[in-house]
Scaffold this active site. Structure first.
Site, PDB file in Angstrom:
ATOM      1  N   ARG A  69      45.116  42.084  53.260  1.00 33.58           N
ATOM      2  CA  ARG A  69      44.783  43.174  52.343  1.00 33.58           C
ATOM      3  C   ARG A  69      43.511  43.572  52.085  1.00 33.58           C
ATOM      4  NH1 ARG A  69      45.405  39.949  46.640  1.00 33.58           N
ATOM      5  NH2 ARG A  69      44.295  38.238  47.038  1.00 33.58           N
TER       6      ARG A  69
ATOM      7  N   LEU B  37      51.686  37.140  43.699  1.00 33.97           N
ATOM      8  CA  LEU B  37      50.678  38.010  43.493  1.00 33.97           C
ATOM      9  C   LEU B  37      49.517  37.323  42.924  1.00 33.97           C
ATOM     10  CD1 LEU B  37      52.281  41.359  42.400  1.00 33.97           C
ATOM     11  CD2 LEU B  37      52.172  40.381  44.642  1.00 33.97           C
ATOM     12  N   ASP B  38      48.278  37.810  42.961  1.00 33.99           N
ATOM     13  CA  ASP B  38      47.198  37.347  42.189  1.00 33.99           C
ATOM     14  C   ASP B  38      46.258  38.385  41.548  1.00 33.99           C
ATOM     15  OD1 ASP B  38      45.761  38.700  44.313  1.00 33.99           O
ATOM     16  OD2 ASP B  38      45.029  37.024  45.139  1.00 33.99           O
ATOM     17  N   SER B  39      45.219  38.081  40.946  1.00 32.56           N
ATOM     18  CA  SER B  39      44.565  38.859  40.189  1.00 32.56           C
ATOM     19  C   SER B  39      44.159  40.270  40.895  1.00 32.56           C
ATOM     20  CB  SER B  39      43.261  38.273  39.514  1.00 32.56           C
ATOM     21  OG  SER B  39      42.410  37.795  40.493  1.00 32.56           O
ATOM     22  N   ALA B  42      47.064  42.440  41.164  1.00 25.04           N
ATOM     23  CA  ALA B  42      47.240  42.839  39.589  1.00 25.04           C
ATOM     24  C   ALA B  42      46.505  44.393  39.583  1.00 25.04           C
ATOM     25  CB  ALA B  42      47.170  42.031  38.440  1.00 25.04           C
TER      26      ALA B  42
END
Lengths: 409, 84
Positions: A69, B37-39, B42
């Protein structure tokens, strides 16, 4: 303080020929050009060069999303090349997760495509509302090095030299010094570049891009040739794993060669026009650093990008040191100029050549220009044992870099 | 918009953005502990939902408390109702 010997134990490549060192080397052995017409360039007003060496479609999904990502195209190239190099070197995750293992991978500028995406929104809407969290991680100067190190869990030195076309070889030189000094045991070194009209424009603006072969792309660039008309940009990444010789021997690793000398100097005469005396000084310093004489060098891998000024300045410098005795070739004719990616990619081909006792020619060199005629050009593949070679890369901005390599024995 | 439609839009948006497997996308799935998921994700999650539902969500205080997919469905449903 005694310096450690520095071995090469792994190589990885993403090039316009595809993924892998063998895709690169075997295609070059066949004399194939990777330069094609590149439609995205035709749409740019004022851009006269419409050819390039683009990396074919690749499967980035082999990199987990969590790491992918924050990667632009150039970091994906870096990651895939690093994975190949680590696999070749047999370096385990435990060896990576060590502060004695580092990553030095540079690029010319952080992902230009990501910057374009940002500014397209920013300039049109004057807004950042649609900008995702990964923006910075794709455009930061150390994007390739940091992304690779994080994805692979490498916890030693992470650095990102940026010296345009000399970046890759400068990265190898910095890794060599860190290992020679005993500060790192293993370093993944190289450079990466993603093709973008900006890059091609940089050369076209200063009349250094090839513009006369848009309908015959495989015939350009033409390093040293009398009909050369400028460089052709390409993309890709080369990664070379350097390791202290004692570490490589301890674990029984394959050794593909040694780095024995390095020099990086600045040509203070002009920011873009290459000066033969400066190039000569850089090569001489690299030979001094290696502790060898010019007559011990058996091959010169030239930077030669097929610009009118650059090729001739490099030939003059080579002649002053080596006369016309030493074979000289440039690999730009095969797959164009991958800028930051070029140094390590070309070094990888050089190492494979040394391994196979083969000397590859300069593709598209049919008749040397009168201003390049004074050195020993390789015009056809030659069976030849190369034990010691010097590799040049020079950059806009005045940076000259030379590396000396030796076959391991 | 029905609750089912909201769930579908949220799931499709998140599955595409974060490459999630449909079978993992249960209402009780915790965004961080179960879906990974992570920050940073988010941040992108809010952008993706803003695009999907064509409304600003970033400054909504309630969004900070969302932990599960079910919380997310309920939050969007509430916002849709507020819009009328």
């Amino acid at each position: 303080m005694s310096l450690k010997r520095v071995a090469i134990t792994g190589m990885g490549a993403v090039s316009p020929y595809g993924i892998g060192v063998e895709a690169l080397y075997q295609s070059m052995k066949l004399g194939r050009s990777a330069v094609t017409r590149y439609p995205a360039l035709e749409a740019v007003k004022g851009l006269r060069c419409h050819i390039a060496g683009a990396v074919p479609e690749l499967d980035a999904k082999q990199i987990p999303r969590k790491h992918r990502r924050s990667m632009s195209r150039m970091s994906i190239f870096s990651m895939l090349a690093s994975m190949e190099a680590l696999d070749m070197a047999g370096i385990t995750p435990e060896m990576r997760q060590n502060t004695q293992t580092g990553v030095i991978i540079g690029t010319t500028v952080g992902s230009p495509q990501t910057q374009q995406d940002f500014f397209a929104e920013f300039l049109q809407e004057y807004s950042i509302e649609q900008v995702k969290s990964s923006l910075f991680f794709k455009i930061m100067g150390h994007t390739c090095a940091a992304n690779v190190a994080l994805a692979l869990g490498i916890s030693g030195r992470v650095m990102a030299p940026s010296a345009a076309c000399a970046t890759g070889v400068q990265a190898v030189g910095l890794g060599y010094e860190a290992i020679a000094l005993g500060q790192q045991r293993i370093v993944l070194c190289g450079g990466s570049e993603e093709l973008h009209p900006l890059t091609v424009a940089i050369f076209d603006i200063v009349n250094a891009a090839s513009t006369g072969y848009n309908f015959d792309p495989a015939r350009s660039p033409r390093p040293f040739d009398k009909d050369r008309d400028g460089t052709v940009c390409s993309e890709g990444c080369g990664i070379i794993i350097l390791e202290s010789l004692e570490s490589a021997l301890d674990r029984g690793a394959s050794i593909f060669g040694e780095i024995i000398g390095f020099a990086s100097t600045l040509d203070t005469t002009n920011i873009s026009k290459p000066d033969p005396a400066s190039i000569e000084r850089c090569m001489s310093l690299a030979l001094d650093n290696a502790g060898i004489r010019p007559d011990q060098v058996e091959y010169v891998n030239a930077h030669a990008t097929a610009t009118l000024l650059g090729d001739s300045a490099e030939c003059l410098a080579i002649e002053r040191i080596f006369g016309n005795r030493v074979p000289v070739s440039s690999f730009k004719g095969h797959f164009g100029h991958s800028l930051a990616g070029s140094g390590a990619l070309e070094t990888i081909v050089l190492l494979r050549m040394m391994e196979e006792n083969l000397c590859l020619p300069t593709l598209n060199l049919e008749q040397p220009g009168a201003d390049c005629d004074m050195v020993g050009h390789v015009m056809q593949p030659q069976s030849r044992s190369i034990n010691t070679a010097i590799k040049n890369n020079f950059a806009l901005g005045g940076i000259n870099v030379s590396l000396v390599l030796r076959k391991y024995a | 918009m029905t609750q089912q439609e909201i769930i579908e839009i949220v799931n499709n948006s998140l599955a595409e953005e974060f490459e999630l497997e449909p079978e993992d996308m249960k209402p009780e799935a915790h965004l961080y502990k179960d879906l990974g998921l992570d920050s940073l994700d988010a941040v992108d999650l809010v952008i993706v939902l803003e695009q999907a539902f064509s409304r600003k969500l970033r400054d909504e205080k309630a969004i900070q408390k969302i932990q599960t997919l079910g919380d997310l469905y309920a939050f969007i449903e509430e916002k849709q109702k507020e819009m009328g």
